[in-house]
Design an enzyme around this catalytic site. Structure first.
Site, PDB file in Angstrom:
ATOM      1  N   HIS A   1     -14.187  10.598 -25.415  1.00 29.13           N
ATOM      2  CA  HIS A   1     -14.672   9.509 -25.873  1.00 29.13           C
ATOM      3  C   HIS A   1     -15.876   9.730 -26.735  1.00 29.13           C
ATOM      4  O   HIS A   1     -16.570  10.822 -26.465  1.00 29.13           O
ATOM      5  CB  HIS A   1     -15.167   8.592 -24.863  1.00 29.13           C
TER       6      HIS A   1
ATOM      7  N   ASP B   1      -8.215   4.095 -21.503  1.00 22.80           N
ATOM      8  CA  ASP B   1      -6.542   3.890 -21.760  1.00 22.80           C
ATOM      9  C   ASP B   1      -5.909   4.834 -20.996  1.00 22.80           C
ATOM     10  O   ASP B   1      -4.309   5.017 -20.969  1.00 22.80           O
ATOM     11  CB  ASP B   1      -6.135   4.451 -23.410  1.00 22.80           C
TER      12      ASP B   1
HETATM   13  C1  LIG Z   1     -10.206   2.596 -26.385  1.00 25.25           C
HETATM   14  C2  LIG Z   1     -10.464   3.746 -26.954  1.00 25.25           C
HETATM   15  O1  LIG Z   1     -10.464   3.873 -28.219  1.00 25.25           O
HETATM   16  S1  LIG Z   1     -10.811   5.061 -26.159  1.00 25.25           S
HETATM   17  C3  LIG Z   1     -10.477   6.584 -26.815  1.00 25.25           C
HETATM   18  C4  LIG Z   1      -8.801   6.665 -26.974  1.00 25.25           C
HETATM   19  N1  LIG Z   1      -8.453   7.658 -27.771  1.00 25.25           N
HETATM   20  C5  LIG Z   1      -7.719   8.835 -27.116  1.00 25.25           C
HETATM   21  O2  LIG Z   1      -7.527   8.875 -26.019  1.00 25.25           O
HETATM   22  C6  LIG Z   1      -7.393   9.812 -27.892  1.00 25.25           C
HETATM   23  C7  LIG Z   1      -7.728  11.188 -27.559  1.00 25.25           C
HETATM   24  N2  LIG Z   1      -8.998  11.273 -27.655  1.00 25.25           N
HETATM   25  C8  LIG Z   1      -9.577  11.694 -28.973  1.00 25.25           C
HETATM   26  O3  LIG Z   1      -8.921  11.962 -29.736  1.00 25.25           O
HETATM   27  C9  LIG Z   1     -11.268  11.985 -29.063  1.00 25.25           C
HETATM   28  O4  LIG Z   1     -11.761  11.966 -27.682  1.00 25.25           O
HETATM   29  C10 LIG Z   1     -11.908  10.700 -29.776  1.00 25.25           C
HETATM   30  C11 LIG Z   1     -11.378  10.488 -31.070  1.00 25.25           C
HETATM   31  C12 LIG Z   1     -11.499   9.355 -28.807  1.00 25.25           C
HETATM   32  C13 LIG Z   1     -13.190  10.738 -29.669  1.00 25.25           C
HETATM   33  O5  LIG Z   1     -13.636  11.896 -30.127  1.00 25.25           O
HETATM   34  P1  LIG Z   1     -14.873  12.373 -31.178  1.00 25.25           P
HETATM   35  O6  LIG Z   1     -16.231  11.893 -30.562  1.00 25.25           O
HETATM   36  O7  LIG Z   1     -14.678  11.789 -32.403  1.00 25.25           O
HETATM   37  O8  LIG Z   1     -14.765  14.080 -30.793  1.00 25.25           O
HETATM   38  P2  LIG Z   1     -13.994  14.714 -31.820  1.00 25.25           P
HETATM   39  O9  LIG Z   1     -12.530  14.151 -32.430  1.00 25.25           O
HETATM   40  O10 LIG Z   1     -15.011  15.199 -33.044  1.00 25.25           O
HETATM   41  O11 LIG Z   1     -13.760  16.122 -31.048  1.00 25.25           O
HETATM   42  C14 LIG Z   1     -14.874  16.871 -30.593  1.00 25.25           C
HETATM   43  C15 LIG Z   1     -14.018  18.116 -29.648  1.00 25.25           C
HETATM   44  O12 LIG Z   1     -13.801  17.612 -28.455  1.00 25.25           O
HETATM   45  C16 LIG Z   1     -12.310  18.033 -28.709  1.00 25.25           C
HETATM   46  N3  LIG Z   1     -11.461  16.786 -28.121  1.00 25.25           N
HETATM   47  C17 LIG Z   1     -11.774  15.483 -28.074  1.00 25.25           C
HETATM   48  N4  LIG Z   1     -10.974  14.854 -27.139  1.00 25.25           N
HETATM   49  C18 LIG Z   1     -10.224  15.496 -26.955  1.00 25.25           C
HETATM   50  C19 LIG Z   1      -8.758  15.312 -26.176  1.00 25.25           C
HETATM   51  N5  LIG Z   1      -8.596  14.086 -25.704  1.00 25.25           N
HETATM   52  N6  LIG Z   1      -8.077  16.547 -25.810  1.00 25.25           N
HETATM   53  C20 LIG Z   1      -8.297  17.649 -26.524  1.00 25.25           C
HETATM   54  N7  LIG Z   1      -9.467  17.798 -27.183  1.00 25.25           N
HETATM   55  C21 LIG Z   1     -10.218  16.734 -27.198  1.00 25.25           C
HETATM   56  C22 LIG Z   1     -11.801  18.270 -30.241  1.00 25.25           C
HETATM   57  O13 LIG Z   1     -10.853  18.920 -30.100  1.00 25.25           O
HETATM   58  C23 LIG Z   1     -13.173  18.723 -30.682  1.00 25.25           C
HETATM   59  O14 LIG Z   1     -13.140  20.018 -30.156  1.00 25.25           O
HETATM   60  P3  LIG Z   1     -13.780  21.126 -31.141  1.00 25.25           P
HETATM   61  O15 LIG Z   1     -15.243  20.851 -31.035  1.00 25.25           O
HETATM   62  O16 LIG Z   1     -13.383  22.474 -30.445  1.00 25.25           O
HETATM   63  O17 LIG Z   1     -13.209  21.086 -32.449  1.00 25.25           O
HETATM   64  O1  LIG Z   2     -16.020   2.552 -28.005  1.00 31.90           O
HETATM   65  C1  LIG Z   2     -14.955   3.187 -28.423  1.00 31.90           C
HETATM   66  O2  LIG Z   2     -15.216   3.965 -29.494  1.00 31.90           O
HETATM   67  C2  LIG Z   2     -13.774   3.006 -28.050  1.00 31.90           C
HETATM   68  C3  LIG Z   2     -13.217   2.277 -26.698  1.00 31.90           C
HETATM   69  O3  LIG Z   2     -13.703   2.619 -25.872  1.00 31.90           O
HETATM   70  C4  LIG Z   2     -13.171   0.787 -26.982  1.00 31.90           C
HETATM   71  O4  LIG Z   2     -13.238   0.153 -28.012  1.00 31.90           O
HETATM   72  O5  LIG Z   2     -12.834   0.276 -25.833  1.00 31.90           O
END
Ligand SMILES: CC(=O)SCCNC(=O)CCNC(=O)[C@H](O)C(C)(C)COP(=O)(O)OP(=O)(O)OC[C@H]1O[C@@H](n2cnc3c(N)ncnc32)[C@H](O)[C@@H]1OP(=O)(O)O
Ligand SMILES: O=C([O-])CC(=O)C(=O)O
Length: 377
Positions: free
Chosen positions: A258, A312
């Protein structure tokens, strides 16, 4: 003016009195009230009042919200006609985007301070009609208008399934609606704010928000997470799958990570509890066992990077146990989140409005001499 914040990380685009998040401590509050207390004690309609009018309602104020939702479930018949004409395998979120777009042509209201909040409640009610009927149409049933009941959650389930849901199902649906209701300014809410900042109508803002919600990095993650559980298939296969897909192939573990929470998302804990309560069939129990094992491995592997289960991770098991197919999960998220989208755009337009127009830092060639086509190589 020379710093780019990649992904707008730590950029504040508005002030808010709606939702407070402490990402380090894993705390979420709506209007100062802890999410756990609200889920345990409130009906979704109370959260509608809290988000739109700033406080939890008195009994008579709650009654007024219920009356307004109950009288606003109708949608023009043309919306059902169009949704029924879409192919059987049409994407459910695409169907909801289509329906919101149609409603923006029926209800293209200008922003008016004494009307905005009541218009928002009309949109919340109509979203229930749309989402329940997207399910009905995709399952080959005739569309139907909701028959108002004692609660928004019950009416939604009754309309979708044409049967009286149990009190336990209504409780889980109500909890889902509250858990997903708002989360400050994620990608979807930001998209709605950009559209609202141009003073476009509220339904068009919902189209923008929904389009951003759909992606697997945001609201689409609930479906993607459940897909993982199906792919794994059995609790005994979790370690092998994790080793191959996450460690070796370096795929993202969906439902983990997150931007704001650097610890366990408090909403994931609540969903886990509801999943444990409501997963009754052998299949649902199997998915719960797989998810629990996956969570254990994920936390062990990612704790150092502070990547934990998000909202999620367990929601899909609750949706599955309520009887919804996977294709509905993002629309069920949207059903709840319309409240947060609407509350934020109203807060922004009424109290702090200004056109949102950021800049891009130009890094291309500064000036080049023009070369006519015939001289170019
Ligand atoms: C309701 C919602 O929106 S909640 C989020 C739902 N989304 C997911 O579950 C998808 C999986 N999660 C992700 O892709 C990410 O955690 C995000 C996009 C939600 C947020 O991440 P951000 O703050 O943008 O972090 P970012 O994508 O820059 O990742 C940072 C580091 O963590 C790692 N990372 C983040 N999430 C994950 C994950 N779920 N699995 C593996 N690695 C991860 C990235 O690979 C990155 O690693 P690095 O620094 O070695 O390159
Ligand atoms: O806050 C966020 O970036 C995503 C999230 O958890 C939501 O929308 O519920």
């Amino acid at each position: 003016m020379s710093e780019v914040s990649k992904g707008l990380e730590n950029v504040f685009i508005k002030t808010t009195s709606l939702t407070y998040i402490d990402g380090e401590a894993g705390i979420l509050r709506y209007g100062g009230y802890d999410i756990n207390d609200l889920v345990e004690n409130c009906e979704y309609e109370e959260i509608i009042h809290l988000m739109l009018f700033g406080d939890l309602p008195s009994a008579s104020q709650l009654q007024k919200i219920k009356e307004k939702t109950n009288e606003s479930y109708n949608v023009p018949y043309q919306v059902f006609e169009v949704l029924e004409k879409l192919p059987h395998d049409a994407d459910a979120v695409g169907m909801l985007e289509t329906a919101f777009s149609m409603l923006s042509s029926f209800y293209n209201y200008p922003w008016k301070k004494d009307e905005n909040k009541w218009r928002a409640i009309e949109i919340i009610a109509k979203t229930s009609t749309l989402v329940s009927n997207i399910y009905r149409i995709k399952e080959g049933m005739k569309p139907r208008l909701p028959e108002p009941s004692d609660s928004y959650a019950r009416t939604f389930l009754e309309t979708a399934f044409s049967r009286r849901p149990s009190d336990e199902e209504v409780k889980a649906m109500n909890a889902t609606l509250i858990i997903y209701a708002d989360h400050e300014v994620p990608a979807s809410t930001t998209a709605a704010l950009v559209t609202a900042s141009t003073l476009s109508d509220m339904y068009s803002c919902m189209v923008s928000a929904l389009a951003a919600l759909k992606g697997p990095l945001h609201g689409g993650a609930a479906e993607a997470t459940f897909e993982q559980l199906k792919e794994i298939g059995d609790q005994s296969k979790v370690e092998e799958w994790f080793d191959k897909k996450i460690i070796k192939e370096k795929n993202r573990l969906m439902g983990f990570g997150h931007r704001v929470y650097k610890t366990y998302d408090p909403r994931a804990k609540i969903f886990k509890k509801y999943a444990e309560e409501i997963a009754k069939t052998p299949e649902a129990k199997k998915y719960l066992r797989i998810a629990t094992k996956l969570e254990e491995l994920g936390i062990k592997h990612f704790a150092e990077k502070r990547i934990y289960p998000n909202v999620d991770f367990y929601s899909g098991i609750v949706f599955y146990s309520l009887g919804f197919p996977e294709y509905m999960y993002t629309t069920l998220f949207a059903l709840s989140r319309v409240l947060g989208w609407l509350a934020h755009i109203i807060e922004y337009v009424e109290e702090q409005h200004r056109l949102i127009r950021p800049r891009a830092l130009y890094v291309g060639p500064i000036k080049r001499d023009f070369v006519p086509l015939k001289y170019r190589e």
